[in-house]
Design an enzyme around this catalytic site. Structure first.
Site, PDB file in Angstrom:
ATOM      1  N   LYS A  47       0.924  -1.246  -0.073  1.00 28.97           N
ATOM      2  CA  LYS A  47       0.067  -0.032  -0.048  1.00 28.97           C
ATOM      3  C   LYS A  47       0.873   1.200  -0.052  1.00 28.97           C
ATOM      4  O   LYS A  47       0.425   2.283  -0.580  1.00 28.97           O
ATOM      5  CB  LYS A  47      -1.013  -0.069   1.259  1.00 28.97           C
ATOM      6  CG  LYS A  47      -2.229  -1.085   1.010  1.00 28.97           C
ATOM      7  CD  LYS A  47      -2.610  -1.321   2.655  1.00 28.97           C
ATOM      8  CE  LYS A  47      -3.762  -2.527   2.498  1.00 28.97           C
ATOM      9  NZ  LYS A  47      -4.363  -2.757   3.734  1.00 28.97           N
ATOM     10  N   GLN A  64      -3.902  -1.683  10.295  1.00 32.81           N
ATOM     11  CA  GLN A  64      -3.921  -2.973   9.619  1.00 32.81           C
ATOM     12  C   GLN A  64      -4.419  -3.982  10.548  1.00 32.81           C
ATOM     13  O   GLN A  64      -3.878  -3.925  11.788  1.00 32.81           O
ATOM     14  CB  GLN A  64      -2.683  -3.311   9.094  1.00 32.81           C
ATOM     15  CG  GLN A  64      -2.394  -4.806   8.309  1.00 32.81           C
ATOM     16  CD  GLN A  64      -3.478  -4.426   7.125  1.00 32.81           C
ATOM     17  OE1 GLN A  64      -3.522  -3.454   6.261  1.00 32.81           O
ATOM     18  NE2 GLN A  64      -3.712  -5.855   6.430  1.00 32.81           N
ATOM     19  N   ASP A  97     -10.423   2.992   5.394  1.00 31.13           N
ATOM     20  CA  ASP A  97     -11.044   1.596   5.227  1.00 31.13           C
ATOM     21  C   ASP A  97     -12.374   1.367   5.367  1.00 31.13           C
ATOM     22  O   ASP A  97     -12.891   0.164   4.887  1.00 31.13           O
ATOM     23  CB  ASP A  97     -10.319   0.807   6.337  1.00 31.13           C
ATOM     24  CG  ASP A  97      -9.180   0.165   6.104  1.00 31.13           C
ATOM     25  OD1 ASP A  97      -9.023  -0.474   5.075  1.00 31.13           O
ATOM     26  OD2 ASP A  97      -8.270  -0.255   7.060  1.00 31.13           O
TER      27      ASP A  97
HETATM   28  N1  GUN Z   1      -6.613  -6.967   7.027  1.00 32.32           N
HETATM   29  C1  GUN Z   1      -7.157  -7.391   5.869  1.00 32.32           C
HETATM   30  N2  GUN Z   1      -7.640  -6.678   4.782  1.00 32.32           N
HETATM   31  C2  GUN Z   1      -7.646  -5.671   5.703  1.00 32.32           C
HETATM   32  C3  GUN Z   1      -8.089  -4.193   5.031  1.00 32.32           C
HETATM   33  O1  GUN Z   1      -8.623  -4.028   3.957  1.00 32.32           O
HETATM   34  N3  GUN Z   1      -7.463  -3.233   5.881  1.00 32.32           N
HETATM   35  C4  GUN Z   1      -7.084  -3.249   7.121  1.00 32.32           C
HETATM   36  N4  GUN Z   1      -7.044  -2.244   7.778  1.00 32.32           N
HETATM   37  N5  GUN Z   1      -6.969  -4.379   7.485  1.00 32.32           N
HETATM   38  C5  GUN Z   1      -7.060  -5.519   6.781  1.00 32.32           C
END
Ligand code: GUN
Length: 290
Positions: A52, A96, A119
């Site tokens: 990312k 995350q 998110d």
């Molecule tokens: N863990 C798995 N997928 C995601 C996501 O899209 N965002 C976040 N913050 N954690 C994740």
């Protein structure tokens, strides 16, 4: 059968995002800035967050990574959230998941400023999504919607079976595909660990979204001929023939299923790259909303 090429589609959308960032720069506007919070040293989470951050840099967005050991306390992490909420330089951020067991994820997510919640996990954004108000959509479902749109997949009146009821994929996907707009207007069935007769149910589906995290769960005998199959699975499976010691497997047994489908996403190169697009589109929107 046609592949739904998430890698190519993602690259196309990334060009559009980069152009938009450039336009903002030329107009003297602020460069969108995404921050990511990573707790602990889970290999998969490190990979996703790294990807990312790198994509942000590639497209001209600013990014910051805040890393903390798994031992960080809940109140220390809440202080980090408070700082990020107050930092006017940061337009949006993600924490995350999963977080270590001693930290209440719900408490952390609820502490995020909904205006910076790129998110789309904060209850305010989830609620807005449910009643069709403008909000940040969770990145993976947002990316899947973009993929369906790019390939002009017919969704109106179709029966969509969603496998998995997570807050990150299954639940928001069920909301978005039943909305009265395109892509949407589906009749949605959500299946999960307590659902009876999943194979028979899948066999009636025009669209299957597999988001269980069980490698190879969807087999050929579960597919109606001509179905659209979206594979969200990205499980690491030990593989000593690989340099890094593992391979990535989806929830769909691609080799037996693909020939029966009208469209199918590969793993890797399907939904994964689209998730990053969803996140960066949200970040751009967070900067524009300011
Ligand atoms: N863990 C798995 N997928 C995601 C996501 O899209 N965002 C976040 N913050 N954690 C994740």
């Amino acid at each position: 059968m046609q592949l739904l090429d998430g890698k190519k589609t993602s690259e196309e959308i990334q060009l559009e995002i980069a152009a938009e960032v450039q336009k903002r720069k030329s107009a003297g506007l602020k460069i969108p800035h995404l921050a990511a919070v990573l707790v602990g040293n889970d290999g998969a989470s490190q990979t996703y967050v790294g990807s990312k951050v790198r994509t942000c840099e590639k497209l001209g967005l600013k990014s910051s990574l805040f890393e903390y050991p798994a031992e960080i306390t809940e109140s220390e992490l809440l202080s980090v959230i408070k700082k990020l909420n107050e930092d006017i330089e940061i337009d949006g951020y993600i924490v995350q998941l999963p977080l270590p067991k001693h930290i209440n994820e719900e408490k952390i997510i609820t502490a995020i400023n909904p205006l910076k919640d790129v998110d789309g996990f904060h209850p305010e954004n989830v609620g807005k999504m449910c009643i069709g108000l403008p909000s940040f959509l969770p990145a993976t479902p947002f990316g899947i919607m973009k993929l369906l749109e790019k390939y002009k997949i017919e969704t109106d009146g179709k029966h969509c079976v969603i496998l998995g009821r997570s807050n990150i994929v299954g639940t928001p996907m069920s909301v978005l595909l039943s909305r009265k707009s395109y892509p949407g207007n589906c009749t949605v069935t959500m299946a999960h660990s307590r659902t009876k007769n999943i194979p028979e149910l899948c066999k009636t589906a025009d669209i299957i979204i597999a988001a269980l995290g069980i490698p190879g769960f969807v087999k050929a005998d579960m597919i109606k001929k001509g179905a659209v199959v979206i594979d969200v699975g990205i499980t690491r499976v030990e593989d000593s023939t690989k340099k890094n010691g593992y391979r990535i497997e989806g929830d769909v047994d691609f080799h037996s299923v693909a020939s029966l489908c009208s469209y199918i996403t590969p793993v890797p190169g399907g939904v994964g790259p689209m998730t990053i697009c969803g996140l960066l589109l949200n970040t751009l929107k967070a900067a524009e909303n300011k």
